[in-house]
Design an enzyme around this catalytic site. Sequence first.
Site, short mmCIF file in Angstrom:
data_model
loop_
_atom_site.label_atom_id
_atom_site.label_comp_id
_atom_site.label_asym_id
_atom_site.label_seq_id
_atom_site.Cartn_x
_atom_site.Cartn_y
_atom_site.Cartn_z
N TRP A 123 0.86 -1.20 0.00
CA TRP A 123 0.00 0.00 0.00
C TRP A 123 0.89 1.24 0.00
O TRP A 123 2.08 1.14 0.29
CB TRP A 123 -0.95 -0.01 1.22
CG TRP A 123 -2.13 0.90 1.00
CD1 TRP A 123 -2.35 2.12 1.58
CD2 TRP A 123 -3.24 0.68 0.13
NE1 TRP A 123 -3.51 2.67 1.11
CE2 TRP A 123 -4.08 1.80 0.21
CE3 TRP A 123 -3.61 -0.35 -0.75
CZ2 TRP A 123 -5.26 1.93 -0.52
CZ3 TRP A 123 -4.79 -0.22 -1.49
CH2 TRP A 123 -5.60 0.90 -1.36
N ASP A 173 -0.22 11.92 0.23
CA ASP A 173 -1.32 12.80 0.65
C ASP A 173 -2.56 11.99 1.04
O ASP A 173 -2.51 10.75 1.11
CB ASP A 173 -1.62 13.83 -0.45
CG ASP A 173 -2.02 13.17 -1.78
OD1 ASP A 173 -2.40 11.98 -1.79
OD2 ASP A 173 -1.95 13.86 -2.82
N GLU A 176 -3.27 9.22 -1.19
CA GLU A 176 -2.23 8.21 -1.30
C GLU A 176 -1.43 8.40 -2.59
O GLU A 176 -1.11 7.45 -3.29
CB GLU A 176 -2.87 6.82 -1.14
CG GLU A 176 -3.93 6.96 -0.06
CD GLU A 176 -4.55 5.71 0.51
OE1 GLU A 176 -4.18 5.41 1.63
OE2 GLU A 176 -5.40 5.11 -0.12
N GLU A 332 -18.17 6.06 -2.35
CA GLU A 332 -16.97 6.92 -2.32
C GLU A 332 -17.09 8.03 -3.35
O GLU A 332 -16.78 9.19 -3.08
CB GLU A 332 -15.75 6.06 -2.62
CG GLU A 332 -14.43 6.80 -2.55
CD GLU A 332 -13.24 5.87 -2.77
OE1 GLU A 332 -13.10 5.31 -3.88
OE2 GLU A 332 -12.46 5.69 -1.82
C1 BGC Z 1 -8.56 7.22 -0.59
C2 BGC Z 1 -8.15 7.44 0.84
C3 BGC Z 1 -9.00 6.65 1.79
C4 BGC Z 1 -9.08 5.19 1.35
C5 BGC Z 1 -10.06 4.40 2.18
C6 BGC Z 1 -8.60 5.75 -0.90
O1 BGC Z 1 -9.03 5.59 -2.21
O2 BGC Z 1 -7.63 7.83 -1.46
O3 BGC Z 1 -8.27 8.79 1.18
O4 BGC Z 1 -8.47 6.73 3.07
O5 BGC Z 1 -9.48 5.12 0.01
O6 BGC Z 1 -11.33 4.96 2.15
#
Ligand code: BGC
Length: 380
Positions: A123, A173, A176, A332
Amino acid sequence: MPNLPSEIGHVEDAEVARLVQSSVRLIVELQDKSGAYPASPTFSAYRGYCWFRDGAFIADGVSSAGEVESANRFFDWCSGVLEARADVVSRIVTAEANGNPVPDRDMLPTRFTLAGGDGDDDWWDFQLDGYGTWLWAVTEHSRRHKVSLDRWRYAIELTVDYLASSWSRPCFDWWEENPGEVHVSTLGCIAAGMNAISDTGILGEKRAALAKATALSASQFVLDRGLTNGHLAKWVGSEDVDASLLAAVYPLQAVEPTSAIGLSTIEEIDRQLNVGGGVHRYLADTFFGGGQWPLLSCMLGLAFEAAGFHDRALEQLNWAGATVNDNGWMPEQVPGHLLDASRRQEWIDRWGPVANPLLWTHAMYVRLAVELGLAGEDAP
Ligand code: BGC
């Protein structure tokens, strides 16, 4: 300031309250027995993992709706994770003090298994923001419900030492990405967390002073190097904005929402990233085609409300609420307006459909509804 006319249809207060209640129920039901909040129970790339970032905002959301025990259990989980890594923190702090910092791969991860382990999947792991955000969230929770911080003291101390030693390191950030940069929203999370915890009395005098000094240094660094055109920048040296900067304005209040910097950050993100209520992460986003994230719509709503733009905050809540599906789940992101539609399918092929439900989305909806006084009678 933004002055778009409000075209959004009226959403019944009772409907908002129902979605708040079902969101809180969903989060509490999906919380692991360990106290961890799974980011998304089914999404292939997130299944089985809990992030400090998502989790801290989720705990803050349910805490704001009166779920004291659920938030307590999450903070217990954070404590367990940190206490089990006391030796790692001590190594990092000592190496930094000796002028020989450990490599990124030896810093604390950003996500852990629900049982608190490191996990086996690769990750984009080194991210500092979540450690600041948990300090902020646990402080808010303790103030809001008069819960003693005692049981989390050791983990709080470890976090203060970790962040004080490493706050200015470049890291991934919120999304990620961009590991070579120092991200302004990350600095905001660190400043807010260190500032909040330094005033609680849970730390000894020396560590409280260290936390306060780190908060001040991080804030000053943002003022000196983290601005562009008078608003917060995506990272030090960038001319772009990123919707994660909203959190630094509110609820974390690393920057005052009604200050010139706060207002122009809200305005710029609204202008560049908000399309009809749906907020993009940043303009160059291609993840699942770069759609609109309801959790960021809620963050913009929170910032609007804190800055005194109540109608705009309501519009944001209503847009986010409309992303709920027949199961009562919020995703999301949604694909109604994509920044780069040609990049959507590759992510579906790689990871399957967009994460849904995403617990963080539900939590931000709850948090905004509470702030707007629309969470229903049971909420504080
Ligand atoms: C996002 C992160 C988030 C993670 C879990 C990723 O796609 O970039 O900000 O913490 O998903 O929700």
